[in-house]
Design a protein around this motif. Structure first.
Motif, PDB file in Angstrom:
ATOM      1  N   VAL A  64       0.820  -1.249   0.082  1.00  0.00           N
ATOM      2  CA  VAL A  64      -0.035  -0.035  -0.085  1.00  0.00           C
ATOM      3  C   VAL A  64       0.917   1.360   0.131  1.00  0.00           C
ATOM      4  O   VAL A  64       0.642   2.137  -0.692  1.00  0.00           O
ATOM      5  CB  VAL A  64      -0.812   0.023   1.124  1.00  0.00           C
ATOM      6  CG1 VAL A  64      -1.557   1.541   1.461  1.00  0.00           C
ATOM      7  CG2 VAL A  64      -1.992  -1.131   1.010  1.00  0.00           C
ATOM      8  N   ALA A  65       1.744   1.053   0.701  1.00  0.00           N
ATOM      9  CA  ALA A  65       2.972   2.279   0.743  1.00  0.00           C
ATOM     10  C   ALA A  65       3.552   2.683  -0.635  1.00  0.00           C
ATOM     11  O   ALA A  65       4.171   3.660  -0.468  1.00  0.00           O
ATOM     12  CB  ALA A  65       3.994   2.118   1.939  1.00  0.00           C
ATOM     13  N   LEU A  66       3.564   1.724  -1.574  1.00  0.00           N
ATOM     14  CA  LEU A  66       4.085   2.124  -3.028  1.00  0.00           C
ATOM     15  C   LEU A  66       3.094   3.104  -3.529  1.00  0.00           C
ATOM     16  O   LEU A  66       3.808   3.794  -4.477  1.00  0.00           O
ATOM     17  CB  LEU A  66       3.954   0.892  -3.894  1.00  0.00           C
ATOM     18  CG  LEU A  66       5.148  -0.153  -3.398  1.00  0.00           C
ATOM     19  CD1 LEU A  66       4.644  -1.424  -4.334  1.00  0.00           C
ATOM     20  CD2 LEU A  66       6.492   0.052  -3.263  1.00  0.00           C
ATOM     21  N   GLY A  67       2.123   3.552  -2.996  1.00  0.00           N
ATOM     22  CA  GLY A  67       1.291   4.472  -3.621  1.00  0.00           C
ATOM     23  C   GLY A  67       0.218   4.186  -4.551  1.00  0.00           C
ATOM     24  O   GLY A  67      -0.607   5.232  -5.380  1.00  0.00           O
ATOM     25  N   TYR A  68      -0.141   2.969  -4.622  1.00  0.00           N
ATOM     26  CA  TYR A  68      -1.160   2.582  -5.798  1.00  0.00           C
ATOM     27  C   TYR A  68      -2.232   1.710  -4.883  1.00  0.00           C
ATOM     28  O   TYR A  68      -1.958   0.871  -4.215  1.00  0.00           O
ATOM     29  CB  TYR A  68      -0.452   1.652  -6.629  1.00  0.00           C
ATOM     30  CG  TYR A  68       0.488   2.538  -7.425  1.00  0.00           C
ATOM     31  CD1 TYR A  68       0.121   3.264  -8.530  1.00  0.00           C
ATOM     32  CD2 TYR A  68       1.924   2.404  -7.301  1.00  0.00           C
ATOM     33  CE1 TYR A  68       1.221   3.695  -9.631  1.00  0.00           C
ATOM     34  CE2 TYR A  68       2.875   3.012  -8.032  1.00  0.00           C
ATOM     35  CZ  TYR A  68       2.330   3.828  -9.157  1.00  0.00           C
ATOM     36  OH  TYR A  68       3.116   4.319  -9.913  1.00  0.00           O
ATOM     37  N   PRO A  69      -3.539   1.945  -5.531  1.00  0.00           N
ATOM     38  CA  PRO A  69      -4.490   1.022  -4.784  1.00  0.00           C
ATOM     39  C   PRO A  69      -4.073  -0.252  -4.793  1.00  0.00           C
ATOM     40  O   PRO A  69      -3.622  -0.876  -5.656  1.00  0.00           O
ATOM     41  CB  PRO A  69      -5.674   1.157  -5.620  1.00  0.00           C
ATOM     42  CG  PRO A  69      -5.459   2.691  -6.435  1.00  0.00           C
ATOM     43  CD  PRO A  69      -4.028   2.786  -6.664  1.00  0.00           C
ATOM     44  N   VAL A  70      -4.298  -1.156  -3.828  1.00  0.00           N
ATOM     45  CA  VAL A  70      -4.041  -2.545  -3.786  1.00  0.00           C
ATOM     46  C   VAL A  70      -5.402  -3.368  -3.839  1.00  0.00           C
ATOM     47  O   VAL A  70      -6.232  -2.888  -3.041  1.00  0.00           O
ATOM     48  CB  VAL A  70      -3.238  -2.972  -2.393  1.00  0.00           C
ATOM     49  CG1 VAL A  70      -3.191  -4.493  -2.277  1.00  0.00           C
ATOM     50  CG2 VAL A  70      -1.997  -2.463  -2.516  1.00  0.00           C
ATOM     51  N   LEU A  71      -5.467  -4.477  -4.669  1.00  0.00           N
ATOM     52  CA  LEU A  71      -6.601  -5.438  -4.853  1.00  0.00           C
ATOM     53  C   LEU A  71      -6.046  -6.620  -4.185  1.00  0.00           C
ATOM     54  O   LEU A  71      -5.014  -7.040  -4.407  1.00  0.00           O
ATOM     55  CB  LEU A  71      -7.107  -5.611  -6.177  1.00  0.00           C
ATOM     56  CG  LEU A  71      -8.285  -6.528  -6.374  1.00  0.00           C
ATOM     57  CD1 LEU A  71      -8.909  -6.011  -7.929  1.00  0.00           C
ATOM     58  CD2 LEU A  71      -7.777  -7.911  -6.750  1.00  0.00           C
ATOM     59  N   THR A  72      -6.864  -7.068  -3.340  1.00  0.00           N
ATOM     60  CA  THR A  72      -6.892  -8.303  -2.480  1.00  0.00           C
ATOM     61  C   THR A  72      -7.535  -9.676  -2.753  1.00  0.00           C
ATOM     62  O   THR A  72      -8.946  -9.233  -2.852  1.00  0.00           O
ATOM     63  CB  THR A  72      -6.691  -8.173  -1.052  1.00  0.00           C
ATOM     64  OG1 THR A  72      -5.645  -7.451  -0.802  1.00  0.00           O
ATOM     65  CG2 THR A  72      -6.333  -9.564  -0.376  1.00  0.00           C
ATOM     66  N   GLY A  73      -7.358 -10.544  -3.535  1.00  0.00           N
ATOM     67  CA  GLY A  73      -8.171 -11.857  -3.572  1.00  0.00           C
ATOM     68  C   GLY A  73      -7.572 -13.084  -2.869  1.00  0.00           C
ATOM     69  O   GLY A  73      -6.691 -13.725  -3.143  1.00  0.00           O
ATOM     70  N   LEU A  74      -8.654 -13.253  -1.927  1.00  0.00           N
ATOM     71  CA  LEU A  74      -8.126 -14.323  -0.755  1.00  0.00           C
ATOM     72  C   LEU A  74      -9.395 -15.296  -0.977  1.00  0.00           C
ATOM     73  O   LEU A  74      -9.356 -16.456  -0.172  1.00  0.00           O
ATOM     74  CB  LEU A  74      -8.115 -13.666   0.618  1.00  0.00           C
ATOM     75  CG  LEU A  74      -6.739 -12.878   0.838  1.00  0.00           C
ATOM     76  CD1 LEU A  74      -6.919 -12.299   2.089  1.00  0.00           C
ATOM     77  CD2 LEU A  74      -5.519 -13.812   0.640  1.00  0.00           C
ATOM     78  N   SER A  75     -10.421 -14.838  -1.594  1.00  0.00           N
ATOM     79  CA  SER A  75     -11.873 -15.730  -1.288  1.00  0.00           C
ATOM     80  C   SER A  75     -11.745 -17.161  -1.546  1.00  0.00           C
ATOM     81  O   SER A  75     -11.293 -17.447  -2.637  1.00  0.00           O
ATOM     82  CB  SER A  75     -12.914 -15.277  -2.292  1.00  0.00           C
ATOM     83  OG  SER A  75     -14.125 -15.726  -2.108  1.00  0.00           O
ATOM     84  N   ARG A  76     -11.941 -17.969  -0.542  1.00  0.00           N
ATOM     85  CA  ARG A  76     -11.950 -19.384  -0.781  1.00  0.00           C
ATOM     86  C   ARG A  76     -10.640 -19.897  -1.156  1.00  0.00           C
ATOM     87  O   ARG A  76     -10.744 -21.281  -1.628  1.00  0.00           O
ATOM     88  CB  ARG A  76     -12.989 -19.870  -1.580  1.00  0.00           C
ATOM     89  CG  ARG A  76     -14.601 -19.418  -1.471  1.00  0.00           C
ATOM     90  CD  ARG A  76     -15.589 -19.903  -2.240  1.00  0.00           C
ATOM     91  NE  ARG A  76     -16.824 -19.213  -2.094  1.00  0.00           N
ATOM     92  CZ  ARG A  76     -17.759 -19.264  -2.754  1.00  0.00           C
ATOM     93  NH1 ARG A  76     -18.005 -20.254  -3.871  1.00  0.00           N
ATOM     94  NH2 ARG A  76     -19.145 -18.752  -2.585  1.00  0.00           N
TER      95      ARG A  76
END
Length: 277
Positions: free
Chosen positions: A208-220
């Motif tokens: 996150v600190a890199l300055g770009y939005p982070v998408l997280t995909g952990l589902s199942r």
């Protein structure tokens, strides 16, 4: 923080939920359930009603061992449902693909963003994304989808993933993709062991600190099966715990199968955080 695609804007001051819509016969969790146009549309609208602001349409499974899909077949799977969703909803539509022709056709059909597990490394993908002029999610993956889980190794996990993503960001900027169109995905389950996945989840704030939005995909994901010995149908609680941690770490887009339950988690977090403003 806002993400923009044409006239569409997405408020990333709070975490947004991306609902997964696999129009494939063989995806690991819901393959075959939504390959018919009417059932896929019903599912997409259901997820929007539950609170998803993005619907991620995928026409090719990236699970280990999945067969390759031709460009024509992938187009036949994704373009009709993108057009249908756009007809009935003003939600964001994401196209989950690594193929340049599918990216361009999908955006023309109404997709608002590109979600590429190969981080625009395939032939023509970088130029296609630049020409499409929509936000793009760059995911880290070690190896290729069919073999990525054979023996993943890292000299320094976080540094290796960070270096790869920074290199892909630079390639995007050089190709003419706008800085505020770039989203990062750490690639949970893509060329990582269970411990790699949980270590990255713990370190999400560093990305996150890199300055770009982070998408997280952990589902199942199988990381929960390995930790908890739970079958696919019993991974909701673990997926929700992962989503909560990801949002607390600063992730702005949470990619899930279970939209309603994930919205509950995010709404509780938002309420608690409202007292810190």
């Amino acid at each position: 923080m806002w993400l923009r695609s044409g006239e569409k804007g997405l408020d990333l001051s709070v975490a947004q939920v991306m609902g997964i819509l696999n129009v494939t016969p063989d995806s690991f969790s819901d393959g075959g359930k939504f390959k018919q146009l009417d059932t896929a549309l019903k599912r997409a609208l259901e997820m929007v009603e539950q609170g998803a602001t993005i619907i991620d349409v995928g026409g090719e499974s990236t699970r280990p061992g999945a067969p390759d899909v031709s460009v024509d077949e992938e187009l036949a799977r994704v373009v009709p449902i993108i057009e249908k969703i756009k007809e009935y909803s003003d939600c964001w539509i994401s196209i989950d693909t690594s193929k340049a022709p599918v990216m361009l056709a999908s955006v023309q059909a109404g997709a608002s963003m590109i979600n590429d597990v190969c981080a625009l490394q395939n032939a023509g993908a970088l130029q296609a994304a630049a020409d499409a002029n929509v936000p793009v999610c760059l995911m880290h993956m070690q190896g290729a989808p069919r073999t990525m889980q054979s023996a993943p190794r890292y000299a320094n996990l976080c540094l290796d993933v960070k270096t790869f993503l920074e290199q892909r960001v630079e390639a995007c900027l050089q190709a003419g993709i706008k800085k505020d169109h770039i989203i990062l995905d750490l690639g949970f389950g893509f060329g990582k062991t269970m411990d790699h996945n949980f270590a990255l989840l713990n370190a999400t704030h560093e990305f996150v600190a890199l300055g770009y939005p982070v998408l997280t995909g952990l589902s199942r994901k199988s990381m929960f099966a390995q930790l908890l010995n739970r079958p696919l149908s019993e991974r909701l609680a673990a997926s929700l715990a992962g989503a909560m941690i990801a949002v607390q770490q600063g992730s702005k887009i949470i990619r899930v199968h279970d939209v309603s339950a994930t919205m509950d988690v995010i709404n509780v977090l938002n309420k608690v955080n409202s007292f810190n403003k």
